[in-house]
Motif scaffolding. Structure first.
Motif, short mmCIF file in Angstrom:
data_model
loop_
_atom_site.label_atom_id
_atom_site.label_comp_id
_atom_site.label_asym_id
_atom_site.label_seq_id
_atom_site.Cartn_x
_atom_site.Cartn_y
_atom_site.Cartn_z
N UNK A 26 5.53 -13.36 4.08
CA UNK A 26 5.26 -12.51 2.94
C UNK A 26 4.04 -13.08 2.24
N UNK A 27 3.00 -12.27 2.08
CA UNK A 27 1.77 -12.74 1.46
C UNK A 27 1.76 -12.40 -0.03
N UNK A 28 0.93 -13.10 -0.75
CA UNK A 28 0.81 -12.88 -2.19
C UNK A 28 0.65 -11.39 -2.49
N UNK A 29 1.41 -10.92 -3.48
CA UNK A 29 1.29 -9.54 -3.94
C UNK A 29 2.12 -8.54 -3.17
N UNK A 30 2.75 -8.96 -2.08
CA UNK A 30 3.60 -8.01 -1.34
C UNK A 30 4.87 -7.73 -2.14
N UNK A 31 5.28 -6.48 -2.15
CA UNK A 31 6.47 -6.07 -2.89
C UNK A 31 7.61 -5.75 -1.93
N UNK A 32 8.82 -5.85 -2.46
CA UNK A 32 9.99 -5.61 -1.61
C UNK A 32 11.19 -5.25 -2.46
N UNK A 33 12.15 -4.63 -1.78
CA UNK A 33 13.43 -4.34 -2.39
C UNK A 33 14.37 -5.50 -2.11
N UNK A 34 15.11 -5.93 -3.10
CA UNK A 34 16.08 -7.01 -2.94
C UNK A 34 17.43 -6.38 -2.59
N UNK A 35 17.87 -6.60 -1.36
CA UNK A 35 19.10 -5.98 -0.86
C UNK A 35 20.34 -6.76 -1.23
N UNK A 65 11.57 -1.83 -11.72
CA UNK A 65 11.51 -0.69 -10.80
C UNK A 65 10.27 0.15 -11.07
N UNK A 66 9.86 0.26 -12.33
CA UNK A 66 8.67 1.04 -12.67
C UNK A 66 7.43 0.45 -12.03
N UNK A 67 7.27 -0.88 -12.09
CA UNK A 67 6.11 -1.52 -11.45
C UNK A 67 6.19 -1.40 -9.94
N UNK A 68 7.40 -1.53 -9.38
CA UNK A 68 7.56 -1.38 -7.93
C UNK A 68 7.10 0.00 -7.48
N UNK A 69 7.52 1.03 -8.18
CA UNK A 69 7.16 2.40 -7.81
C UNK A 69 5.67 2.61 -7.95
N UNK A 70 5.09 2.09 -9.02
CA UNK A 70 3.65 2.25 -9.23
C UNK A 70 2.87 1.55 -8.11
N UNK A 71 3.26 0.34 -7.77
CA UNK A 71 2.57 -0.39 -6.71
C UNK A 71 2.78 0.28 -5.35
N UNK A 72 3.96 0.83 -5.14
CA UNK A 72 4.25 1.53 -3.89
C UNK A 72 3.35 2.75 -3.72
N UNK A 73 3.03 3.40 -4.82
CA UNK A 73 2.24 4.64 -4.77
C UNK A 73 0.74 4.41 -4.97
N UNK A 97 -4.85 -15.97 1.38
CA UNK A 97 -5.41 -15.68 2.69
C UNK A 97 -5.91 -14.24 2.76
N UNK A 98 -6.71 -13.96 3.74
CA UNK A 98 -7.13 -12.58 3.99
C UNK A 98 -5.88 -11.70 4.16
N UNK A 99 -5.88 -10.54 3.55
CA UNK A 99 -4.74 -9.64 3.64
C UNK A 99 -3.75 -9.75 2.51
N UNK A 100 -3.93 -10.73 1.62
CA UNK A 100 -3.07 -10.81 0.44
C UNK A 100 -3.32 -9.58 -0.43
N UNK A 101 -2.26 -9.08 -1.05
CA UNK A 101 -2.35 -7.91 -1.91
C UNK A 101 -2.87 -8.31 -3.30
N UNK A 102 -3.58 -7.39 -3.93
CA UNK A 102 -4.05 -7.59 -5.29
C UNK A 102 -3.42 -6.51 -6.17
N UNK A 103 -2.25 -6.79 -6.76
CA UNK A 103 -1.51 -5.75 -7.48
C UNK A 103 -2.22 -5.31 -8.76
N UNK A 104 -2.24 -4.00 -8.98
CA UNK A 104 -2.86 -3.38 -10.16
C UNK A 104 -4.31 -3.84 -10.32
N UNK A 105 -5.04 -3.92 -9.21
CA UNK A 105 -6.41 -4.44 -9.23
C UNK A 105 -7.36 -3.44 -9.86
N UNK A 106 -8.17 -3.92 -10.81
CA UNK A 106 -9.15 -3.07 -11.48
C UNK A 106 -10.22 -3.95 -12.11
#
Length: 255
Positions: A26-35, A65-73, A97-106
């Motif tokens: 799991x790389x930085x910024x990756x999101x997931x559901x906790x089962x 959940x709101x941030x998860x949905x926003x990042x998912x979309x 590393x290359x491929x790490x996510x940048x959440x809410x990047x602006x």
């Protein structure tokens, strides 16, 4: 419940112990559901490819959940440098590393919960063409093989193809056998283009390997390291070993 990886590279394991097999990362910024969640470990399902496994509770943080949905979309934005870093408002540094996510990047800023970070270098976002797929694939050349790995510091065959396509804006499953269910079947190597995928099976007929087709009957794939070998109708011919190492099963056009 939902979570996000707030460290550079975290192992995803088959079971809830550090001795268990690392099936992915799991790389930085990756999101997931906790089962499921216990004292030390949580079972999660990654948003990007629905891959499931166990992650150490110390190596992620929960998000709403709101941030998860926003990042998912939201459109995904990824680090484009082989190794880079972000800085927090307190000037803490996190290597990425290359491929790490940048959440809410602006405009060079990103956010996890209330924590703000700054990133000032190149990014991948949007969809690319097949020439860019090849260029991105060469970025991983000579990366050592690592079962479950997804970075230039250690990567497996399907992690390699998944990450290359991911950085170019396309979604592949995590494992080779699952990636082989995607795309359009091509009958012959001659029908393929550079950037298509070739899949290989074992003696039992199970697909166990995948690589990216190059021009002039060559392939780039992770086998010991990310390397370039010859591809023919039988499979992959390794010039160093002077033998075929993988038996061709099917060729797929993904884009």
């Amino acid at each position: 419940m939902f979570g996000i990886c707030n460290l550079s590279i975290v192992p995803l394991r088959a079971d809830k112990t550090e001795k268990s097999e690392m099936t992915s990362q799991v790389l930085f910024g990756e999101i997931f559901e906790i089962l499921e969640t216990e004292k030390l470990w949580s079972k999660v399902r990654l948003n990007f490819d629905s891959f499931e496994g166990y992650i150490d509770n110390k190596q992620f943080i929960e998000i709403s959940e709101a941030d998860y949905v926003r990042l998912k979309n939201n459109e995904n934005v990824y680090v484009a440098e082989i190794l880079d870093f972000i800085t927090s408002a307190k000037n803490d540094l996190i290597t990425l590393p290359i491929g790490a996510h940048l959440p809410f990047f602006n405009n060079g800023q990103l956010r996890i919960n209330n924590q703000q970070y700054t990133y000032e270098n190149a990014v991948f976002n949007g969809k690319s063409n097949k020439k860019d797929i090849l260029k991105t694939a060469f970025t991983f050349l000579n990366a050592p093989y690592l079962w479950g790995g997804k970075t230039p510091f250690g990567i497996d065959c399907s992690g390699f193809t998944q990450m290359v396509y991911k950085l170019c804006g396309y979604q592949l499953f995590r494992n080779a056998k699952d990636q082989a269910t995607q795309g359009i079947v091509l009958s012959f190597i001659e029908e393929s283009e550079a950037g298509d995928l070739a899949f290989f099976d074992n003696e039992e007929g199970e697909i166990t390997h995948v690589g990216i087709i190059l021009n002039d009957y060559h392939i780039i794939h992770a086998y010991g390291k990310v390397r370039i070998d010859t591809l023919d109708h039988s499979g992959i011919f390794n010039a160093d070993l002077q033998k075929h190492t993988h038996k061709l099963r099917v060729i797929k056009k993904m884009i």
